[in-house]
Design an enzyme around this catalytic site. Structure first.
Site, PDB file in Angstrom:
ATOM      1  N   CYS A   1      15.291  -0.465   3.826  1.00 27.42           N
ATOM      2  CA  CYS A   1      16.710  -0.826   3.785  1.00 27.42           C
ATOM      3  C   CYS A   1      17.407  -0.413   5.078  1.00 27.42           C
ATOM      4  O   CYS A   1      17.012   0.556   5.717  1.00 27.42           O
ATOM      5  CB  CYS A   1      17.422  -0.104   2.652  1.00 27.42           C
ATOM      6  SG  CYS A   1      16.467   0.012   1.176  1.00 27.42           S
TER       7      CYS A   1
ATOM      8  N   GLY B   1      -0.420  -5.336  -0.557  1.00 27.76           N
ATOM      9  CA  GLY B   1      -0.198  -6.439   0.374  1.00 27.76           C
ATOM     10  C   GLY B   1      -1.249  -7.502   0.118  1.00 27.76           C
ATOM     11  O   GLY B   1      -2.370  -7.398   0.601  1.00 27.76           O
ATOM     12  N   GLY B   2      -0.887  -8.485  -0.704  1.00 28.68           N
ATOM     13  CA  GLY B   2      -1.746  -9.644  -0.900  1.00 28.68           C
ATOM     14  C   GLY B   2      -2.974  -9.438  -1.753  1.00 28.68           C
ATOM     15  O   GLY B   2      -3.902 -10.250  -1.702  1.00 28.68           O
TER      16      GLY B   2
ATOM     17  N   GLY C   1       1.126  -6.998  -6.502  1.00 31.39           N
ATOM     18  CA  GLY C   1       2.503  -7.483  -6.416  1.00 31.39           C
ATOM     19  C   GLY C   1       2.593  -8.943  -6.796  1.00 31.39           C
ATOM     20  O   GLY C   1       2.663  -9.307  -7.965  1.00 31.39           O
TER      21      GLY C   1
END
Lengths: 306, 262
Positions: free
Chosen positions: A133, A246-247, A268
């Site tokens: 963020c 990640g993937g 994810g």
């Protein structure tokens, strides 16, 4: 039932996980949403949807765009805030017999600290700190792109909670190991990597960006080689455990991450395609270990390093 | 409760140059499905395209579902190439569909293009409950027509509109409301179609205080409420603008709560 020949039990920052398979923040709600599709308690851990101090409405529609092998999103951290989470969601989460990590995001170092303290309650096993963020007090650069900022957030969170703290790193940096070392120095108990890669897509009919926020985070199989490379690099530079993501779409992908140095992994985008994928990945890792005659999870971690 | 299951395709036929109708054997989903809900369909097992595609349930048939889809991208093209006997990964039934009051006497259904698909089960259900159904079907041109005969069997009156005037009333799906059809005659209006159509209809119904249910469309990823990608701007009970999930709180919303952007 035959005797269990392999043991998937994973020690992560002092927590005992049934296995190394976790679900990634923002892709599984609070875990409850996946109950119609699988026994969620079989997962190693759940990482909840990103929570902010106050209610966040998120970005306007135009939040998603599919790309070859990937998915761009700009949800904008839509959530109802920490108090709502504590009163309305956490009681349901407590009914599921597995570890739950609360994922927190702030606009200032102080906000991260307040959140960490608020969420230092029963039913939450640990925190995952999203440092992708923007830091509103220092020109809006993401905390996760400036080593000093990443360290400050980590120190503040550690000061305000007794729970294990995972810091989730952004891959949108020149040297991921510098950030990883900064959060380790700041007292992080573990590192999650990678968050999404910044990308975009343009609609050639309207001649405008496909996403309402112009840019979004790329996830899915397209980012796996990048995530894997970063886990491999960070493993060589830090002593704290790494949670790789990640993937990861299947057990083979998960095993690659473990071999690169991840102690546990997160699913994810795969949850969005197959909400029961967690169970399939656990089974696939088990079968692989049987086939390779590897009895303990720990023996896999980092094995790709010479 | 939704199921993630494997269905078996029993039929897959074109209805016109772009629209296909598929029948899928999937008893678990079929026994729970209601009008206006949708399923997530995996068009390919090799990960390209990556995401499942949401497709509205046209009808519930014995032991299965009928879906009607337009071939618009890679996923729907792959679906159109499948044949009877092929397996298909499905999740469903999903979403909050249409509902009706048994005491309603007469209702109007308005469908535009592929938005006509979910109106089949709705018309069938209303007709079964002895509610008089009137239907307007809007198309771009004569070649795009589909399902008008099927919907006619449950509709006491049915009007077809085409944008180019090649069939039926010349204009869009709301054009008949400018004279031919009197909106005040109806206890409830149901619609599914392109956003400009829904927006125009919502304005008409809201101004005359006629209850109106809109089935909206939005780009979707998970379809099960976890990614928060497919949101619609909604005016909530506290008169605050919020984003609600089309896949869980929708796809059917009241015309009074949907906020259309200018």
């Amino acid at each position: 039932m035959t005797d269990k020949r392999v043991d998937l039990t994973t020690d992560l920052m002092g927590l005992t996980l049934k296995n190394p398979v976790m679900t990634a923040s923002g892709t599984c709600g609070s875990g409850i949403e996946l109950l119609p599709y699988m026994d969620v308690s079989k997962l190693g851990a759940i990482v909840g949807k990103g929570t902010t101090l106050n209610n966040k409405v998120g970005n306007p529609p135009g939040r998603l765009m599919q790309t070859p092998g990937g998915l761009l999103n700009c949800i904008g951290l839509q959530n109802q805030g920490a108090d709502y989470f504590l009163t309305e969601i956490l009681p349901e989460v407590r009914k599921v017999d597995t570890h739950f990590f609360a994922n927190i995001s702030g606009n200032t170092v102080e906000e991260y600290g307040i959140l960490a303290e608020k969420l230092d309650v029963d039913g939450i096993s640990g925190l995952e700190v999203n440092i992708s963020c923007p830091n509103v007090k220092s020109g809006g650069l993401a905390f996760g792109t400036v080593p000093e900022d990443a360290r400050s957030v980590t120190e503040e969170v550690k000061k305000r909670t007794g729970k294990p703290v995972l810091v989730k790193l952004s891959p949108n940096v020149t040297d991921i190991t510098a950030i990883a070392q900064a959060v380790e120095e700041g007292g992080a108990d573990g590192i999650s990597l990678i968050n999404t890669l910044l990308g975009m897509s343009i609609d050639i009919e309207t001649m405008k960006a496909s996403l309402s926020n112009t840019f979004g985070g790329l996830s899915g199989p397209a980012v796996k080689p990048v995530g894997l490379r970063m886990v491999y690099q960070v493993y060589q530079k830090v002593k704290i455990p790494i949670v790789g993501l990640g993937g990861i779409m299947n057990a083979e992908d998960a095993i690659e991450y473990l071999l690169a140095g991840a102690t546990a992994i997160q699913l994810g985008t795969a949850n969005l395609v197959n909400p029961a994928v967690g169970i399939e990945v656990i089974k696939g890792i088990e079968e692989y270990m049987e086939r390779k005659n590897i009895r303990n999870m720990q023996a896999l971690v980092g094995k790709a390093h010479g | 409760m939704p199921y993630a299951t494997q269905g078996i395709i029993t039929k897959n036929n074109p209805l016109n140059h772009q629209i296909y109708r598929m029948e899928i054997e999937c008893p678990d989903i079929a026994k729970e499905a209601s009008p206006g809900q949708f399923i997530q369909v995996k068009s390919s097992d090799d990960g390209a395209p990556l995401l499942n595609r949401p497709i509205s349930i046209a009808r519930v048939i014995p032991g299965g579902l009928q879906i009607i889809y337009a071939v618009v991208g890679t996923g729907t093209r792959q679906l159109s190439e499948k044949s009877a006997g092929d397996k298909l990964s499905l999740i469903g039934p999903l979403g909050h569909g249409f509902s009706w009051q048994p005491e309603n006497k007469k209702v109007l259904l308005v469908g535009g293009g592929i938005g006509i698909a979910p109106l089949h089960a709705l018309a069938e259900g209303l007709h079964g409950d002895h509610i008089e159904v009137h239907t307007i079907l809007g198309f771009n041109t004569k070649e795009d027509l589909f399902s008008q005969e099927q919907l006619a069997q449950w509709s006491k009156k049915l009007w077809v509109t085409t944008m180019d005037g090649t069939c039926g009333i010349h204009g869009h799906a709301c054009t008949p409301l400018e004279g031919t059809v009197s909106i005040e005659d109806y206890d409830h209006v149901y619609a599914c179609g392109p956003e400009p159509m829904l927006k125009a209809l919502a304005k008409i119904c809201n101004s005359r205080h006629i209850p109106c249910s809109l089935s909206v469309e939005e780009y979707m990823a998970c379809g099960i409420g976890v990614c928060l990608g497919c949101v619609q701007k909604i005016l909530n009970e506290d008169h605050e603008e919020t984003y609600q999930r089309v896949c869980v709180e929708g796809p059917v919303f009241s015309s009074k709560e949907v906020v259309f952007d200018d």
